[in-house]
Design a protein around this motif. Structure first.
Motif, PDB file in Angstrom:
ATOM      1  N   ILE A 128       0.824  -1.197   0.000  1.00  0.00           N
ATOM      2  CA  ILE A 128       0.000   0.000   0.000  1.00  0.00           C
ATOM      3  C   ILE A 128       0.865   1.257   0.000  1.00  0.00           C
ATOM      4  CG2 ILE A 128      -0.167  -0.015   2.533  1.00  0.00           C
ATOM      5  CD1 ILE A 128      -3.004   1.112   2.228  1.00  0.00           C
ATOM      6  N   ILE A 129       0.406   2.267  -0.710  1.00  0.00           N
ATOM      7  CA  ILE A 129       1.016   3.603  -0.688  1.00  0.00           C
ATOM      8  C   ILE A 129      -0.043   4.556  -0.145  1.00  0.00           C
ATOM      9  CG2 ILE A 129       1.958   5.510  -2.051  1.00  0.00           C
ATOM     10  CD1 ILE A 129       2.823   3.425  -4.132  1.00  0.00           C
ATOM     11  N   THR A 130       0.289   5.258   0.922  1.00  0.00           N
ATOM     12  CA  THR A 130      -0.633   6.249   1.487  1.00  0.00           C
ATOM     13  C   THR A 130      -0.070   7.644   1.255  1.00  0.00           C
ATOM     14  OG1 THR A 130      -1.270   4.661   3.212  1.00  0.00           O
ATOM     15  CG2 THR A 130      -1.882   6.960   3.560  1.00  0.00           C
ATOM     16  N   VAL A 131      -0.896   8.509   0.665  1.00  0.00           N
ATOM     17  CA  VAL A 131      -0.511   9.897   0.405  1.00  0.00           C
ATOM     18  C   VAL A 131      -1.271  10.777   1.394  1.00  0.00           C
ATOM     19  CG1 VAL A 131      -0.457  11.755  -1.297  1.00  0.00           C
ATOM     20  CG2 VAL A 131      -0.208   9.372  -2.042  1.00  0.00           C
ATOM     21  N   VAL A 132      -0.536  11.512   2.229  1.00  0.00           N
ATOM     22  CA  VAL A 132      -1.146  12.385   3.236  1.00  0.00           C
ATOM     23  C   VAL A 132      -0.835  13.832   2.869  1.00  0.00           C
ATOM     24  CG1 VAL A 132      -1.313  12.955   5.682  1.00  0.00           C
ATOM     25  CG2 VAL A 132      -0.823  10.593   4.980  1.00  0.00           C
ATOM     26  N   ILE A 133      -1.894  14.657   2.770  1.00  0.00           N
ATOM     27  CA  ILE A 133      -1.714  16.022   2.303  1.00  0.00           C
ATOM     28  C   ILE A 133      -2.702  16.951   3.010  1.00  0.00           C
ATOM     29  CG2 ILE A 133      -3.294  15.721   0.341  1.00  0.00           C
ATOM     30  CD1 ILE A 133      -1.343  17.455  -1.301  1.00  0.00           C
ATOM     31  N   LYS A 188       1.066  -3.085  -8.848  1.00  0.00           N
ATOM     32  CA  LYS A 188      -0.125  -2.262  -8.618  1.00  0.00           C
ATOM     33  C   LYS A 188      -0.463  -2.234  -7.130  1.00  0.00           C
ATOM     34  CE  LYS A 188      -3.202  -1.658 -11.616  1.00  0.00           C
ATOM     35  NZ  LYS A 188      -4.393  -1.716 -12.520  1.00  0.00           N
ATOM     36  N   PRO A 189       0.293  -1.478  -6.329  1.00  0.00           N
ATOM     37  CA  PRO A 189      -0.059  -1.358  -4.908  1.00  0.00           C
ATOM     38  C   PRO A 189      -1.360  -0.584  -4.743  1.00  0.00           C
ATOM     39  CG  PRO A 189       1.633   0.229  -5.477  1.00  0.00           C
ATOM     40  CD  PRO A 189       1.444  -0.642  -6.698  1.00  0.00           C
ATOM     41  N   MET A 190      -2.006  -0.810  -3.622  1.00  0.00           N
ATOM     42  CA  MET A 190      -3.190  -0.013  -3.310  1.00  0.00           C
ATOM     43  C   MET A 190      -2.756   1.405  -2.955  1.00  0.00           C
ATOM     44  SD  MET A 190      -6.126  -0.730  -0.435  1.00  0.00           S
ATOM     45  CE  MET A 190      -6.692  -2.202  -1.247  1.00  0.00           C
ATOM     46  N   VAL A 191      -3.426   2.404  -3.516  1.00  0.00           N
ATOM     47  CA  VAL A 191      -3.089   3.808  -3.252  1.00  0.00           C
ATOM     48  C   VAL A 191      -4.239   4.445  -2.486  1.00  0.00           C
ATOM     49  CG1 VAL A 191      -2.518   6.043  -4.262  1.00  0.00           C
ATOM     50  CG2 VAL A 191      -1.693   3.934  -5.349  1.00  0.00           C
ATOM     51  N   LEU A 192      -3.944   4.927  -1.295  1.00  0.00           N
ATOM     52  CA  LEU A 192      -4.929   5.633  -0.474  1.00  0.00           C
ATOM     53  C   LEU A 192      -4.485   7.076  -0.291  1.00  0.00           C
ATOM     54  CD1 LEU A 192      -5.733   3.082   2.393  1.00  0.00           C
ATOM     55  CD2 LEU A 192      -7.015   3.489   0.303  1.00  0.00           C
ATOM     56  N   THR A 193      -5.420   7.993  -0.391  1.00  0.00           N
ATOM     57  CA  THR A 193      -5.103   9.410  -0.206  1.00  0.00           C
ATOM     58  C   THR A 193      -5.877   9.945   0.990  1.00  0.00           C
ATOM     59  OG1 THR A 193      -4.788   9.667  -2.582  1.00  0.00           O
ATOM     60  CG2 THR A 193      -5.062  11.675  -1.299  1.00  0.00           C
ATOM     61  N   VAL A 194      -5.171  10.589   1.898  1.00  0.00           N
ATOM     62  CA  VAL A 194      -5.789  11.214   3.068  1.00  0.00           C
ATOM     63  C   VAL A 194      -5.611  12.719   2.934  1.00  0.00           C
ATOM     64  CG1 VAL A 194      -5.812  11.392   5.570  1.00  0.00           C
ATOM     65  CG2 VAL A 194      -5.257   9.199   4.488  1.00  0.00           C
ATOM     66  N   ILE A 195      -6.723  13.431   2.794  1.00  0.00           N
ATOM     67  CA  ILE A 195      -6.670  14.890   2.642  1.00  0.00           C
ATOM     68  C   ILE A 195      -7.224  15.538   3.902  1.00  0.00           C
ATOM     69  CG2 ILE A 195      -7.508  16.879   1.342  1.00  0.00           C
ATOM     70  CD1 ILE A 195      -7.652  15.116  -1.127  1.00  0.00           C
ATOM     71  N   THR A 196      -6.443  16.438   4.477  1.00  0.00           N
ATOM     72  CA  THR A 196      -6.889  17.213   5.640  1.00  0.00           C
ATOM     73  C   THR A 196      -7.168  18.638   5.196  1.00  0.00           C
ATOM     74  OG1 THR A 196      -5.496  15.862   7.088  1.00  0.00           O
ATOM     75  CG2 THR A 196      -6.300  17.961   7.973  1.00  0.00           C
ATOM     76  N   GLU A 197      -8.361  19.099   5.510  1.00  0.00           N
ATOM     77  CA  GLU A 197      -8.729  20.467   5.124  1.00  0.00           C
ATOM     78  C   GLU A 197      -8.361  21.423   6.252  1.00  0.00           C
ATOM     79  OE1 GLU A 197     -12.715  23.058   4.004  1.00  0.00           O
ATOM     80  OE2 GLU A 197     -12.804  20.868   4.048  1.00  0.00           O
ATOM     81  N   ILE A 198      -7.609  22.468   5.902  1.00  0.00           N
ATOM     82  CA  ILE A 198      -7.182  23.476   6.881  1.00  0.00           C
ATOM     83  C   ILE A 198      -8.039  24.725   6.719  1.00  0.00           C
ATOM     84  CG2 ILE A 198      -5.271  24.893   7.735  1.00  0.00           C
ATOM     85  CD1 ILE A 198      -4.871  21.889   8.089  1.00  0.00           C
TER      86      ILE A 198
END
Length: 558
Positions: free
Chosen positions: A469-474, A548-558
């Motif tokens: 898994i690849i997790t993108v945190v932004i 093909k790893p699983m890609v999860l994106t975590v978006i935090t709203e500021i």
């Protein structure tokens, strides 16, 4: 007029499991507004079912017709015939009928699920007939690798249906109770409408060896053994355990049981009088070091190389009470079930490396099957002379082999029915046909969750196991439409980060550009931004690494 109506009556045979597979055997028989059920088993998952503990049959059709269900009749006490009962009974609480040992094992399961007080268990013996509405259910003694096994003859207004259960023809069984061939012959003379017979060994010619031959081999091995003897076998094979006990007693050995199912089933069998071991012979596993090695036998689970079974833990050195010693003899008294060969081989290798003398079927004849081979099947066909035939219990190749046996016995090919799970075989006195299907399939059990893991979850688990898994945190300022922090890239099971710093930097750049482009184009829905990031990272990683790893994106709203 009454006779005309009776002649037009039909019975439906509906297999909801046990066709084209090993396990979760269950068949419903429906006549007008009554349904009786034979067996209710479970299956164990293969390596493709990540995290799944058990598989039970889909009983949607029976739940829709719950008021018709009159009773459940059990042929014998193996997991693939009784293991699904606790899950079934929580949804349809019908009375259960079975022999003494079978009910003893069922009772133990119902206690574990805390539902025994809500269930009705009715004990029968071989030769008994239970009358339930339009059905008369007759229990016929057979031989199998567990005691108290029976076939069941259903006497219906349409005709007699014989369900074989699991069986073999053993003329010298350990308990002296031979298969009731005389009753089969009597039924054959009166006329059998449909024969439903197990097919597990249909492609093996000849006869299955008697269980008694294993006892002779075991005694020879025990006579030669100098140190401890550790025997792995199926916990439910009471006759095998009895022969291991006999060889131990003859050589002055104390017996210890290892493995939860082995301890539980042996206790039930002793209490019910199916396993005879003199008082003082059985010791607790914690006491084995109090006796000389040459005076100890350990009977354990794990003959199939199951990851958490006792023998596997002994082989890996992680068992809390048993460590392999030089001079130990380990006997694996079982054949690997298809798919388990590699696991069993690994256990044998580990035991050998630790200094044990390992004996298994390729070296000595220390296991015989509990299932009938081709000649035994031909014998039963010849005695019953059924009008129609339906092979059951086995993978599709087994069903095909058994169908060919029936055809070779002179049965018309059009009278042989190879059904799929959920198909409905409709029978009158003179005719049989597949008349449709009902909802069927498998229900997956994960922990205490029943049916809450579906194909989507399994696909995700498979992807995580194989590709990581690849997790993108932004963090994003939605009002000003700019990136406040990140993106940070976190991976698990994908690459070793310290050796792939450039790859991680590239992924970070791709994610940054993707977010900036979305914001510049007035795309501010988080779901759209996440999908865009996932697509671009997917394409980049696959082009770079063909993964093909699983890609999860975590978006935090500021």
């Amino acid at each position: 007029m009454a006779n005309k109506i009776k002649n037009k009556s039909k019975i439906k045979v509906i297999p909801l499991g046990g066709l084209g597979e090993i396990g979760k055997n269950i068949t419903a028989f429906e006549y007008e507004d009554e349904i009786v059920i034979i067996d209710c088993g479970l299956a164990f998952p293969d390596e493709e079912l990540y995290g799944i503990d058990l598989i039970v049959p889909d009983i949607t059709y029976l739940k829709r017709n719950v008021n018709k269900v009159k009773g459940i009749f059990i042929t014998h006490g193996h997991e693939d015939h009784i293991g699904g009962l606790p899950y079934f009974l929580k949804q349809i609480n019908a009375p259960i009928y079975g022999t003494k040992l079978t009910l003893g094992l069922i009772e133990s399961k119902l206690i574990d699920h805390n539902i025994l007080s809500d269930c009705t268990l009715n004990m029968v013996s071989a030769g008994d007939t239970v009358e339930l509405g339009s059905f008369k259910m007759e229990f016929i003694r057979t031989n199998h690798s567990i005691a108290d096994s029976c076939a069941i003859a259903l006497h219906t207004p349409v005709g007699v249906i014989v369900h074989s259960g699991d069986f073999k023809v053993d003329f010298t069984p350990i308990d002296g109770e031979t298969i009731d061939l005389q009753r089969y012959a009597q039924l054959g003379k009166r006329g059998v409408l449909l024969f439903m017979a197990e097919s597990t060994n249909a492609y093996h010619e000849g006869y299955t060896m008697s269980e008694r031959t294993v006892g002779e081999k075991l005694e020879n091995l025990f006579d030669k053994a100098k140190g401890r003897v550790i025997v792995a076998t199926f916990a439910s094979n009471i006759h095998r355990i009895q022969q291991i006990a006999n060889a131990s007693i003859k050589n002055g050995r104390k017996i210890a049981f290892s493995g939860r199912s082995m301890e539980k089933i042996s206790e039930v069998a002793i209490d019910l009088g199916y396993l005879f071991i003199p008082e003082g012979t059985i010791i607790n596993l914690s006491e084995i070091n109090k006796y000389p090695s040459g005076n100890i036998t350990i009977i354990t689970t794990g003959s199939q190389g199951e990851p958490m079974a006792a023998l596997t833990r002994i082989a890996s050195g992680t068992h809390k009470s048993i460590q392999i010693e030089k001079g130990d003899t380990v006997i694996i008294s079982a054949s690997p079930i298809p798919g388990n060969q590699r696991a069993v081989s690994n256990v044998i290798n580990e035991l050998t490396e630790r200094g044990a003398d390992v004996i298994y079927k390729s070296i000595e004849e220390i296991h015989v099957s509990g299932h009938a081979c081709a000649e035994e099947l031909r014998l039963i066909h010849a005695l019953l002379k059924p009008k129609f035939f339906m092979p059951i219990h086995g993978e599709y190749k087994h069903l095909i082999s058994h169908a060919k046996i029936a055809e070779s016995m002179g049965m018309d090919k059009s009278h042989i029915f190879l059904l799929e799970t959920g198909n409905v075989l409709e029978l009158s006195r003179s005719k049989a046909q597949i008349s449709g299907s009902v909802p069927s399939g498998r229900v997956l059990i994960d922990g205490i969750g029943v049916g809450d893991v579906g194909n989507v979850v399994l696909r995700d688990r498979k992807s995580l196991a194989e590709n990581g898994i690849i997790t993108v945190v932004i963090a994003i300022d939605k009002e000003n439409r700019n990136v406040i922090s990140g993106p940070d890239i976190i991976t698990r099971g994908f690459v070793y980060v310290k050796e792939s710093e450039k790859l991680i930097r590239d992924i970070k750049v791709i994610a940054t550009k993707c977010v900036e482009r979305c914001l510049a184009n007035n795309i501010i829905q988080w779901s759209e931004i996440k999908n865009s990031i996932r697509r671009e990272i997917d394409n980049f990683v696959y082009g770079k690494m063909k993964r093909k790893p699983m890609v999860l994106t975590v978006i935090t709203e500021i």
